[in-house]
Design a protein around this motif. Structure first.
Motif, PDB file in Angstrom:
ATOM      1  N   GLN A  81       0.848  -1.193   0.000  1.00 21.99           N
ATOM      2  CA  GLN A  81       0.000   0.000   0.000  1.00 21.99           C
ATOM      3  C   GLN A  81       0.882   1.240   0.000  1.00 21.99           C
ATOM      4  O   GLN A  81       1.872   1.306   0.727  1.00 21.99           O
ATOM      5  N   LEU A  82       0.506   2.212  -0.809  1.00 20.70           N
ATOM      6  CA  LEU A  82       1.207   3.489  -0.792  1.00 20.70           C
ATOM      7  C   LEU A  82       0.845   4.264   0.462  1.00 20.70           C
ATOM      8  O   LEU A  82      -0.312   4.268   0.892  1.00 20.70           O
ATOM      9  N   ALA A  83       1.813   4.934   1.035  1.00 17.91           N
ATOM     10  CA  ALA A  83       1.549   5.817   2.169  1.00 17.91           C
ATOM     11  C   ALA A  83       1.082   7.171   1.648  1.00 17.91           C
ATOM     12  O   ALA A  83       1.369   7.548   0.504  1.00 17.91           O
ATOM     13  N   PRO A  84       0.355   7.928   2.453  1.00 19.46           N
ATOM     14  CA  PRO A  84      -0.123   9.244   2.014  1.00 19.46           C
ATOM     15  C   PRO A  84       1.015  10.134   1.525  1.00 19.46           C
ATOM     16  O   PRO A  84       2.074  10.208   2.152  1.00 19.46           O
ATOM     17  N   GLY A  85       0.799  10.784   0.388  1.00 19.26           N
ATOM     18  CA  GLY A  85       1.776  11.724  -0.146  1.00 19.26           C
ATOM     19  C   GLY A  85       2.889  11.121  -0.963  1.00 19.26           C
ATOM     20  O   GLY A  85       3.735  11.853  -1.494  1.00 19.26           O
ATOM     21  N   ALA A  86       2.913   9.794  -1.114  1.00 16.20           N
ATOM     22  CA  ALA A  86       4.042   9.141  -1.784  1.00 16.20           C
ATOM     23  C   ALA A  86       4.199   9.608  -3.229  1.00 16.20           C
ATOM     24  O   ALA A  86       5.307   9.958  -3.661  1.00 16.20           O
ATOM     25  N   LEU A  87       3.123   9.610  -3.990  1.00 17.79           N
ATOM     26  CA  LEU A  87       3.229   9.977  -5.409  1.00 17.79           C
ATOM     27  C   LEU A  87       3.585  11.443  -5.588  1.00 17.79           C
ATOM     28  O   LEU A  87       4.375  11.797  -6.473  1.00 17.79           O
ATOM     29  N   ALA A  88       3.018  12.304  -4.776  1.00 14.58           N
ATOM     30  CA  ALA A  88       3.333  13.733  -4.880  1.00 14.58           C
ATOM     31  C   ALA A  88       4.811  13.987  -4.617  1.00 14.58           C
ATOM     32  O   ALA A  88       5.442  14.821  -5.285  1.00 14.58           O
ATOM     33  N   ARG A  89       5.380  13.276  -3.637  1.00 16.09           N
ATOM     34  CA  ARG A  89       6.813  13.454  -3.341  1.00 16.09           C
ATOM     35  C   ARG A  89       7.677  12.929  -4.482  1.00 16.09           C
ATOM     36  O   ARG A  89       8.696  13.539  -4.830  1.00 16.09           O
ATOM     37  N   ASP A  90       7.292  11.801  -5.078  1.00 23.65           N
ATOM     38  CA  ASP A  90       8.046  11.280  -6.222  1.00 23.65           C
ATOM     39  C   ASP A  90       8.020  12.272  -7.378  1.00 23.65           C
ATOM     40  O   ASP A  90       9.055  12.556  -8.002  1.00 23.65           O
ATOM     41  N   ILE A  91       6.838  12.777  -7.685  1.00 23.35           N
ATOM     42  CA  ILE A  91       6.701  13.726  -8.785  1.00 23.35           C
ATOM     43  C   ILE A  91       7.521  14.985  -8.522  1.00 23.35           C
ATOM     44  O   ILE A  91       8.213  15.497  -9.408  1.00 23.35           O
ATOM     45  N   ALA A  92       7.460  15.485  -7.294  1.00 25.74           N
ATOM     46  CA  ALA A  92       8.202  16.702  -6.954  1.00 25.74           C
ATOM     47  C   ALA A  92       9.704  16.501  -7.122  1.00 25.74           C
ATOM     48  O   ALA A  92      10.407  17.368  -7.655  1.00 25.74           O
ATOM     49  N   ALA A  93      10.209  15.359  -6.667  1.00 32.21           N
ATOM     50  CA  ALA A  93      11.647  15.102  -6.767  1.00 32.21           C
ATOM     51  C   ALA A  93      12.102  15.016  -8.221  1.00 32.21           C
ATOM     52  O   ALA A  93      13.152  15.564  -8.591  1.00 32.21           O
ATOM     53  N   LEU A  94      11.327  14.348  -9.061  1.00 27.57           N
ATOM     54  CA  LEU A  94      11.729  14.142 -10.451  1.00 27.57           C
ATOM     55  C   LEU A  94      11.538  15.385 -11.300  1.00 27.57           C
ATOM     56  O   LEU A  94      12.345  15.666 -12.192  1.00 27.57           O
TER      57      LEU A  94
END
Length: 252
Positions: A94-107
């Motif tokens: 399961q993804l934790a809250p905010g995981a995708l947003a942090r990935d997108i921000a970093a990349l």
């Protein structure tokens, strides 16, 4: 124009019942404005036991194919991956809250970064969580650092391959996941590290489910002869990639 992050999940019948939990964690993600996700679920084989657990959502694409392991299933799903970034999500995690947003921000903010990882909490059968106590510092992971740590710590990396988010073009250039019976995601992680810088987010990005049916809990996974063979070919590939003149992005 909408931008898209692709979620790739390999699944086989024993893990199918966990798909609704994975879906719930996806639906709870808050993405930056202008972004959406597409979930590619690829069954490793053809059965009638997985489809009933696939949620009814236009953002989900489900396919089946010949059995060949999780790495092959994920790679086959890449034929439908029309998006900039590819995020791994195992069927039982399961993804934790905010995981995708942090990935997108970093990349998006670091064009020289090819991939991201994050902190993991093991989700135990009793519902409790256990964390890893040797996370690397937050921020960039220099090229080759994962391989060095992995060789020095009995083939254990300091970041978890189940948390990877990767630029699609880099993933395809490396041939996606390795053709191994297990550790195919570790092989990809080391290959990524050999040619590009990565990123580590100290916030929890994944709840990694521990349960008796998972591949890593099977006796074959710790068979010494097979493990040695897997690690040998993973290391050889990473070392050869590191020795090439090519780095991502070109000229980095």
């Amino acid at each position: 124009m909408q931008r898209r992050i692709i979620i790739v999940t390999a699944v086989h019948p024993p893990a199918a019942s966990f798909l609704p939990d994975a879906y719930k964690s996806l639906c709870e993600q808050e993405l930056p404005e202008g972004w959406d996700w597409l979930w590619l679920i690829q069954e490793d084989g053809r059965s009638d036991q997985v489809a009933p657990y696939v949620p009814d959502d236009i953002r989900i694409s489900f396919r089946q194919g010949r059995p060949g392991g999780a790495g092959m299933a994920r790679t086959m799903a890449m034929a439908r991956a029309e998006g900039e970034y590819v995020k791994v999500l195992d069927a039982d995690d399961q993804l934790a809250p905010g995981a995708l947003a942090r990935d997108i921000a970093a990349l998006t903010s670091n064009p020289e970064i090819g991939w991201t990882t994050s902190r993991v909490l093991d989700l135990l059968p009793d519902g409790s969580f256990v964390g890893f106590d040797q996370d690397p510092p937050a921020g960039p992971i220099e090229r080759g650092a994962v391989l060095e740590h992995w060789k020095a710590h009995d083939y254990r990396a300091q970041v978890h391959p189940a948390t990877l988010c990767i630029r699609r073009d880099l993933l395809l250039a490396l041939g996606a996941w390795m053709a191994l019976p297990a550790s195919e995601d570790t092989g990809l992680l080391l290959a990524l590290s050999a040619v590009s810088r990565g990123w580590f987010s100290p916030e929890v990005g994944l709840h990694y489910r521990k349960w008796p049916g998972q591949v890593t809990s099977q006796a074959a996974h710790v068979d010494s002869a097979e493990r040695e063979a897997r690690m040998t070919v993973i290391e050889a590939r990473a070392e050869l990639l590191a020795g090439l003149a090519w780095q991502y992005p070109d000229g980095a």
